[in-house]
Design an enzyme around this catalytic site. Structure first.
Site, short mmCIF file in Angstrom:
data_model
loop_
_atom_site.label_atom_id
_atom_site.label_comp_id
_atom_site.label_asym_id
_atom_site.label_seq_id
_atom_site.Cartn_x
_atom_site.Cartn_y
_atom_site.Cartn_z
N GLU A 1 0.66 -1.04 0.07
CA GLU A 1 -0.08 0.07 0.12
C GLU A 1 0.89 1.26 0.05
O GLU A 1 1.65 1.38 0.85
CB GLU A 1 -0.97 0.02 1.43
CG GLU A 1 -2.14 -0.47 1.12
CD GLU A 1 -2.94 -0.05 2.60
OE1 GLU A 1 -2.72 1.19 3.24
OE2 GLU A 1 -3.39 -1.09 3.11
N ASP B 1 -6.55 8.61 9.66
CA ASP B 1 -5.17 8.41 10.27
C ASP B 1 -4.76 8.99 11.55
O ASP B 1 -4.97 10.08 12.03
CB ASP B 1 -4.33 8.69 9.37
CG ASP B 1 -4.21 7.75 8.27
OD1 ASP B 1 -4.04 6.42 8.46
OD2 ASP B 1 -4.43 8.11 6.99
#
Lengths: 276, 399
Positions: free
Chosen positions: A57, A68
């Protein structure tokens, strides 16, 4: 009971074809493109592939990464500061594709894609060798903005599920998934310590609807954690823990990351063998 | 044009709006939408909210004809919608009451909020105290410095103010942190968003709670003058006081102007003029005009007013801009400060710096309007919170 298995054969589904509930487990590794610089990212991707990552990724940094935690936020800021843009990250992908075969998934937020132009982005990403997209702020309901373009490409969008997703949404996600579903193991942002019970219960609920491979992400840190999570699902995603190595060692992070990914690989393989 | 039926079922105002959020928030947004749809048509909820607005917040607020201000602007008859006279000193209490009552009906024990100028944080802390809800407020460190009085007010009211130290340490980062908190706490927590921004149903719900401003102003103006006003003017950061004033007039032949923060000027990079200079994009869960660079990275906004210092704007404003129903203009820090002093001297009313942007625009309006044009300006809040900031600026000017 409706059970669904992977539908269309893609680069990602081929890479995961060994995955079966209880069989070999997948290791998916994340780095933020451009942290500390794009050249280092290229080297990191190569060594992660060599060290046994099944899928990589690649984060395209965004200024406001809502899903995040602090580790990836900081990495995104460093990458933006170092000049990482979608077009440069796509250039990196094209470069990496000359010698790396492992499937590449871009993880980014909706706005950089919109700013670049959805159609242009999907077309170029597909051509340069991106296999999939993970967009944490694009729930399945908002996929129509990308759908037509993605259908016409070789790429797929990977749906995410959370511990509080109700059954109707689990069904929606597995119906839309092509090769796997990304299960967020914790109610929280990336880097938050995961709860194995939460993860196990989410996986069990999704399994009820589908045999499609399920990978667990968020909260998977040390190799021992990766092993435990891999026992529960078909694979694990490790992001913040790798990014922490990059944060610590900067341009010298290639060797520590390679070593760390090898350890993760071994731990995930242990989980596979312990279940066979 | 019929804007009254928007947003559509997916939460879109034309092209704008939607729900661009992490999966963990989708169940919470759906639950909230369902609760709002249920209670917004429940007469007992309407009565409860109405009683709180009347007996606790002090509504209706007056529509005040400002004689001296009008005399200084020969073409205009200026009426001020006095949201500054609400309990806690700003329009924010309308929305905080609505959302916290809703949160209580949903069984939530805890509320979180973000705040820039602190007015929304104070309003949420106040209602949380009233209803016995636990309350945490995210605020950028820079804004805590600019609005120290409001930080103290929140703490006195029993709320915990959490300093946000990332990025520019202002409103955008405070929203980021509040959303991150909410992703982890959705089971027992309601996020009281302070403006008509964020994912569906927030832009719709906050608009509905704030529309009390326009409904009252419309009735009051009709009672006073027997006709509709020529213009409505309100400041726009996220855009909640503006949409609250505008919305009940959207079907009327009334001109509307939203006034953004021009900061150091639109030729500089130091402004918060999202609708004037931004491009459509996605921030904080919604598709709307946005200050962003060519790569889609969100730019830093600047305004002397902490409440307007935001690079995004409510999606309904984006729709109204494209539909040419509302005009959006920008006013610089300097002109807002001048208007702040002018209203204080002429009318004995100290406006919030946010509202001062709308007041400053009246000077521009006076130049293009025929004599006798009536205008309602939204005085969204009072300026006590800005005294330190204003005195700092005045010292700089004098020094």
């Amino acid at each position: 009971m409706k059970r669904k298995t992977a539908s269309k054969e893609t680069a990602i589904s081929r890479a995961l074809s060994g995955l079966r509930p209880g069989g070999r487990k997948a290791l998916i590794c994340y780095v933020c493109a451009g942290d500390p610089d794009l050249m280092t990212t290229g080297r990191l991707v190569r060594v992660m592939a060599e060290a046994g990552a099944d899928i990589i990724e690649l984060g395209v940094p965004f200024s406001d990464p809502l899903a995040d935690g602090p580790v990836i936020q900081r990495a995104s800021n460093r990458a933006i500061g170092a000049g990482a843009t979608i077009s440069r990250v796509l250039g990196l992908v094209r470069d990496i594709r000359r010698d790396v075969e492992v499937p590449l998934v871009l993880m980014t937020y909706a706005n950089p894609i919109f700013a670049y132009g959805v159609s242009r982005f999907v077309q170029e990403a597909g051509t340069y060798g991106v296999d999939g997209l993970i967009i944490p702020d694009l729930p399945v309901e908002e996929w129509p903005v990308l759908d037509d373009h993605v259908q016409a490409s070789s790429m797929e969008i990977i749906p995410m599920l959370a511990p509080n997703s109700p059954d109707a949404r689990l069904r929606l996600a597995v119906d839309r998934a092509t090769s796997f579903v990304y299960c967020v193991s914790v109610l929280g942002t990336s880097g938050t310590r995961g709860h194995l019970d939460t993860a196990r219960s989410l996986v069990a609920r999704v399994r009820h609807f589908s045999d499609i491979p399920l990978v667990l992400g968020f909260g998977v840190g040390e190799p021992s954690g990766a092993r435990r999570y891999a026992q529960v699902a078909d694979g694990v995603v490790v992001g913040s823990a790798i990014v922490r190595q990059v944060e610590r060692y900067g341009r010298d992070s290639v060797r520590p990351v390679a070593r760390f990914v090898s350890q993760l690989r071994a731990a995930v393989d242990e989980a596979s063998s312990s279940h066979v | 044009m019929n804007n009254v039926t928007l947003p559509d079922a997916s939460g879109y105002f034309g092209a704008y709006g939607g729900r661009f959020v992490p999966e963990a928030l989708m169940p919470a947004l759906m639950e909230l939408e369902e609760a709002y749809n249920t209670y917004s048509i429940d007469p007992s909820f309407a009565l409860e909210l109405e009683a709180c607005l009347r007996d606790y917040a002090g509504r209706p607020t007056p529509l005040y004809f400002a004689p001296s201000l009008s005399e200084s602007l020969p073409a205009l008859q200026v009426y001020l919608k006095r949201e500054d006279l609400n309990h806690t000193g700003a329009h924010k209490i309308n929305n905080a009451l609505g959302q916290c009552l809703l949160a209580r009906r949903m069984g939530k024990k805890r509320v979180i909020a973000e705040t820039g100028a602190g007015q929304h944080g104070v309003a949420t802390s106040t209602v949380a105290a009233l209803l016995g809800l636990q309350c945490q407020v995210y605020m950028g460190e820079e804004d805590m410095r600019r609005q120290a009085v409001n930080v103290l007010r929140m703490r006195v009211l029993g709320a915990e103010v959490i300093p946000v130290k990332t990025g520019t340490k202002t409103l955008k980062e405070a929203v980021n942190e509040a959303i991150r908190d909410w992703v982890s706490s959705v089971n027992d927590t309601h996020y009281v968003i302070g403006s008509v921004v964020g994912p569906h149903p927030y832009p719709m719900m906050v608009r509905d709670f704030q529309s009390v401003i326009g409904r009252e102003a419309r009735e009051q103006f009709l009672a006073l003058r027997g006709c509709l006003p020529g213009y409505l003017v309100a400041s726009v950061g996220g855009g909640s006081n503006a949409i609250g004033l505008f919305h009940p007039f959207l079907g009327d032949p009334v001109k509307m102007v939203g006034v953004e923060a021009g900061g150091y000027g639109l030729t500089t990079s130091m402004h918060a003029a999202t609708l004037s200079l931004g491009r459509p994009g996605i921030l904080h869960g919604t598709f709307s005009y946005l200050l962003q660079d060519k790569d889609g990275q969100v730019l830093t906004a600047h305004s002397i007013s902490a409440g307007l210092d935001y690079p995004g704007v409510g999606p309904e404003h984006s729709y109204l801009k494209d539909a040419h129903r509302v005009e959006y203009r920008a006013i610089t820090d300097t002109r807002a400060l001048a208007a702040f002093h002018k209203l204080a001297r002429l009318e004995g009313i100290i406006p919030a710096l946010e509202s001062a942007h709308a007041l400053a625009f009246l000077e521009d309006l006076a130049l293009v309007c025929p004599p006798g044009t009536s205008v309602i300006a939204c005085l969204s809040g009072r300026g006590d919170k800005d005294m330190d900031l204003v005195s700092g600026h005045d010292q700089v000017l004098e020094g």
